[in-house]
Design an enzyme around this catalytic site. Structure first.
Site, mmCIF file in Angstrom:
data_model
loop_
_atom_site.group_PDB
_atom_site.id
_atom_site.type_symbol
_atom_site.label_atom_id
_atom_site.label_comp_id
_atom_site.label_asym_id
_atom_site.label_seq_id
_atom_site.Cartn_x
_atom_site.Cartn_y
_atom_site.Cartn_z
ATOM 1 N N GLU A 1 16.782 24.018 52.302
ATOM 2 C CA GLU A 1 15.922 22.926 51.844
ATOM 3 C C GLU A 1 15.273 23.223 50.493
ATOM 4 O O GLU A 1 14.622 24.247 50.326
ATOM 5 C CB GLU A 1 14.840 22.688 52.918
ATOM 6 C CG GLU A 1 13.879 21.551 52.635
ATOM 7 C CD GLU A 1 12.864 21.352 53.780
ATOM 8 O OE1 GLU A 1 13.050 21.916 54.876
ATOM 9 O OE2 GLU A 1 11.873 20.640 53.554
ATOM 10 N N GLY B 1 7.306 17.129 57.642
ATOM 11 C CA GLY B 1 5.886 17.083 57.988
ATOM 12 C C GLY B 1 5.050 17.648 56.870
ATOM 13 O O GLY B 1 5.577 18.299 55.954
ATOM 14 N N ASN C 1 10.840 25.400 48.903
ATOM 15 C CA ASN C 1 9.889 24.615 48.110
ATOM 16 C C ASN C 1 10.017 24.901 46.610
ATOM 17 O O ASN C 1 9.040 25.232 45.938
ATOM 18 C CB ASN C 1 8.442 24.853 48.564
ATOM 19 C CG ASN C 1 8.163 24.269 49.944
ATOM 20 O OD1 ASN C 1 8.072 25.010 50.919
ATOM 21 N ND2 ASN C 1 8.085 22.948 50.047
ATOM 22 N N ASP D 1 13.528 26.914 53.853
ATOM 23 C CA ASP D 1 12.885 26.000 52.901
ATOM 24 C C ASP D 1 12.185 26.828 51.829
ATOM 25 O O ASP D 1 11.283 27.613 52.138
ATOM 26 C CB ASP D 1 11.867 25.117 53.636
ATOM 27 C CG ASP D 1 11.225 24.070 52.727
ATOM 28 O OD1 ASP D 1 11.594 23.975 51.535
ATOM 29 O OD2 ASP D 1 10.335 23.338 53.221
ATOM 30 N N SER E 1 8.180 24.831 61.528
ATOM 31 C CA SER E 1 8.261 25.442 60.204
ATOM 32 C C SER E 1 7.405 26.700 60.207
ATOM 33 O O SER E 1 6.205 26.634 60.466
ATOM 34 C CB SER E 1 7.749 24.418 59.171
ATOM 35 O OG SER E 1 7.710 24.981 57.884
ATOM 36 N N ASP F 1 14.095 17.787 49.717
ATOM 37 C CA ASP F 1 12.782 17.325 50.198
ATOM 38 C C ASP F 1 12.069 16.746 48.966
ATOM 39 O O ASP F 1 12.167 15.542 48.667
ATOM 40 C CB ASP F 1 12.039 18.518 50.839
ATOM 41 C CG ASP F 1 10.585 18.227 51.220
ATOM 42 O OD1 ASP F 1 10.102 17.115 50.978
ATOM 43 O OD2 ASP F 1 9.901 19.121 51.777
ATOM 44 N N LEU G 1 12.500 28.727 58.400
ATOM 45 C CA LEU G 1 11.775 29.828 57.774
ATOM 46 C C LEU G 1 11.473 29.462 56.326
ATOM 47 O O LEU G 1 12.368 29.073 55.576
ATOM 48 C CB LEU G 1 12.603 31.109 57.795
ATOM 49 C CG LEU G 1 13.025 31.642 59.166
ATOM 50 C CD1 LEU G 1 13.862 32.919 58.999
ATOM 51 C CD2 LEU G 1 11.798 31.918 60.051
ATOM 52 N N LYS G 2 10.225 29.620 55.942
ATOM 53 C CA LYS G 2 9.876 29.461 54.532
ATOM 54 C C LYS G 2 10.369 30.706 53.803
ATOM 55 O O LYS G 2 10.170 31.840 54.293
ATOM 56 C CB LYS G 2 8.352 29.333 54.381
ATOM 57 C CG LYS G 2 7.814 28.006 54.910
ATOM 58 C CD LYS G 2 8.218 26.848 54.010
ATOM 59 C CE LYS G 2 7.451 25.585 54.372
ATOM 60 N NZ LYS G 2 7.844 24.443 53.510
HETATM 61 O O1 OSB Z 1 8.039 21.565 52.384
HETATM 62 O O2 OSB Z 1 8.317 20.828 54.323
HETATM 63 C C1 OSB Z 1 7.555 21.287 53.470
HETATM 64 C C2 OSB Z 1 4.042 21.752 54.892
HETATM 65 C C3 OSB Z 1 3.259 21.342 53.835
HETATM 66 C C4 OSB Z 1 3.882 20.963 52.661
HETATM 67 C C5 OSB Z 1 5.280 20.984 52.560
HETATM 68 C C6 OSB Z 1 6.062 21.375 53.648
HETATM 69 C C7 OSB Z 1 5.421 21.806 54.815
HETATM 70 C C8 OSB Z 1 6.135 22.307 55.978
HETATM 71 C C9 OSB Z 1 5.465 22.202 57.328
HETATM 72 O O3 OSB Z 1 7.196 22.877 55.921
HETATM 73 C C10 OSB Z 1 5.831 20.939 58.017
HETATM 74 C C11 OSB Z 1 4.969 20.656 59.222
HETATM 75 O O4 OSB Z 1 5.095 21.355 60.219
HETATM 76 O O5 OSB Z 1 4.169 19.698 59.160
HETATM 77 MG MG MG Z 2 10.128 21.145 52.512
#
Ligand code: OSB
Ligand code: MG
Length: 366
Positions: free
Chosen positions: A212, A289, A189, A187, A134, A237, A161-162
């Site tokens: 995501e 994760g 969020n 992703d 990520s 998620d 990619l975030k």
């Molecule tokens: O949304 O998946 C997520 C990390 C912290 C909180 C939320 C997320 C994430 C990651 C990283 O995307 C995942 C990892 O490499 O542990």
């Molecule tokens: Mg996520």
């Protein structure tokens, strides 16, 4: 089992580089670890809550509080099996990450006593799991290219990619042009609104594995609308907090892929139920994760070795996160991590190093 003593360890691990998402910029992982002593021996668990309620409503001090003041009093004097924990804690609403942390520590203790690994216990069918990574939002596109190329060269099999409004089409197009074939996903969020659906549809150009959690966690109908308008599959998620929630979201077509994070759904037992349902219904899942240390990562890697985890997870090598982990490091070989074979979580904890990064500690005797 009967719990005799529980130690709460709050520790900090510096990240190798800042990790920026639409909700925060993390320079370190602040974590809560549980060391639970029972009549069966010692078990370790990691609470994946962050220090602030920015990913979900949970945060470390809240998790610690609910374990101390509600979960432990309920378990005092009780002789129970860790598999009964979800039912025992059912009256307490929410706090899935706190529940998951306690459950994983109890499972570790029990499985160590029985000489069974997490992988064997879950029914893992693989000895190693493919790694995705990520990638956070970077200050410039050049820095993103630089970071992604390091991961691709290291052998990561999938890049996530975030994204957020203002950091989406350009980073995705740039990485897709450099790596026309690499499995790529995004992703957000929850950073977008229903009114962004027309904009998000433009991601369809880039052959993404999935999109995501683009919208708010409670906006399932917004995700239905986006899913039906886009070619790119939606993967939830934050929205998925239980097996029933997963079934509902799948049935209403708010999602077609699920990111399984044990902390988000209240533990590994519920996570396995979601896996089993999805496997039986041909729904792809992958293991998410939360920047875990080796303690949480060990259990996640074991879970990700189940048959239905058909997409690479955010189960990256220790070195992607930390210069030095608190367990034997997870080292990627040919793009994969080995599933620990030892009993319980199957990794050794470096308690001296953990002591050196510990910020506070407390204990309860039962
Ligand atoms: O949304 O998946 C997520 C990390 C912290 C909180 C939320 C997320 C994430 C990651 C990283 O995307 C995942 C990892 O490499 O542990
Ligand atoms: Mg996520």
């Amino acid at each position: 089992m009967k719990i005799k003593r529980i130690e709460f360890i709050q520790a900090e691990l510096a990240l190798v580089k800042p990790f920026q998402t639409s909700f925060t910029r993390q320079l370190k992982r602040e974590m809560l670890l549980l060391k639970v002593e029972s009549d069966l021996g010692i078990g370790w668990g990691e609470c994946v809550a962050m220090s602030a309620p920015l990913y979900s409503s949970e945060y470390i001090k809240g998790s610690l509080d609910v374990i101390e003041n509600f979960f432990i009093p309920k378990l005092k004097g009780l002789d129970f099996d860790p598999e009964e924990l979800p039912t025992i804690l059912l009256p307490f609403l929410g706090h899935p990450m706190a529940k998951a942390a306690l459950e994983s520590a109890l499972l570790d203790g029990k499985l160590k006593a029985d000489s069974i690994s997490f992988g064997e216990y879950f029914g893992a069918t693989r000895g190693s799991v493919p790694c995705g990574v990520s990638v956070g939002i970077t200050p410039t596109i050049e820095e993103l290219i630089d970071e992604v190329s390091q991961y691709v060269e290291a052998g990561y099999k999938r890049i996530k990619l975030k994204i957020q409004p203002g950091w989406d089409l350009l980073p995705v197009e740039t990485i897709r042009n450099i790596y026309p074939e690499i499995p790529l996903q995004v992703d957000a969020n929850q950073a977008y609104k229903r009114s962004d659906i027309n904009h998000l549809k433009k991601l369809d150009e880039y052959n993404l594995l999935l999109n995501e959690q683009p919208l708010s966690e409670d906006d399932l109908l917004g995700h239905v609308a986006l899913a039906s308008a886009s070619k790119t599959p939606i993967c939830l998620d934050e929205s998925i907090t239980s097996l029933q929630g997963a079934i509902d979201a799948l049935e209403m077509k708010a999602t077609s892929i699920i990111n399984i994070k044990p902390g988000r759904v209240g533990g590994y037992i519920e996570a396995k139920k979601i896996h089993d349902y999805c496997f039986n219904n041909n729904i792809p899942v992958w293991c998410g994760g939360m920047l875990e240390s080796g303690i949480g990562r060990a259990a996640n890697v074991a879970l990700a070795a189940l048959e239905g985890f058909t997409l690479p997870g955010d189960t990256s090598a220790s070195s992607r996160y930390y210069h030095r982990d608190i367990t034997d490091p997870f080292i990627m070989k040919d793009g994969e991590l080995q599933v620990p074979q030892g009993p319980g979580i199957g990794v050794n904890i470096d308690e001296d190093y953990l002591d050196s990064i510990t910020r506070s500690k407390s204990e309860i005797l039962l």
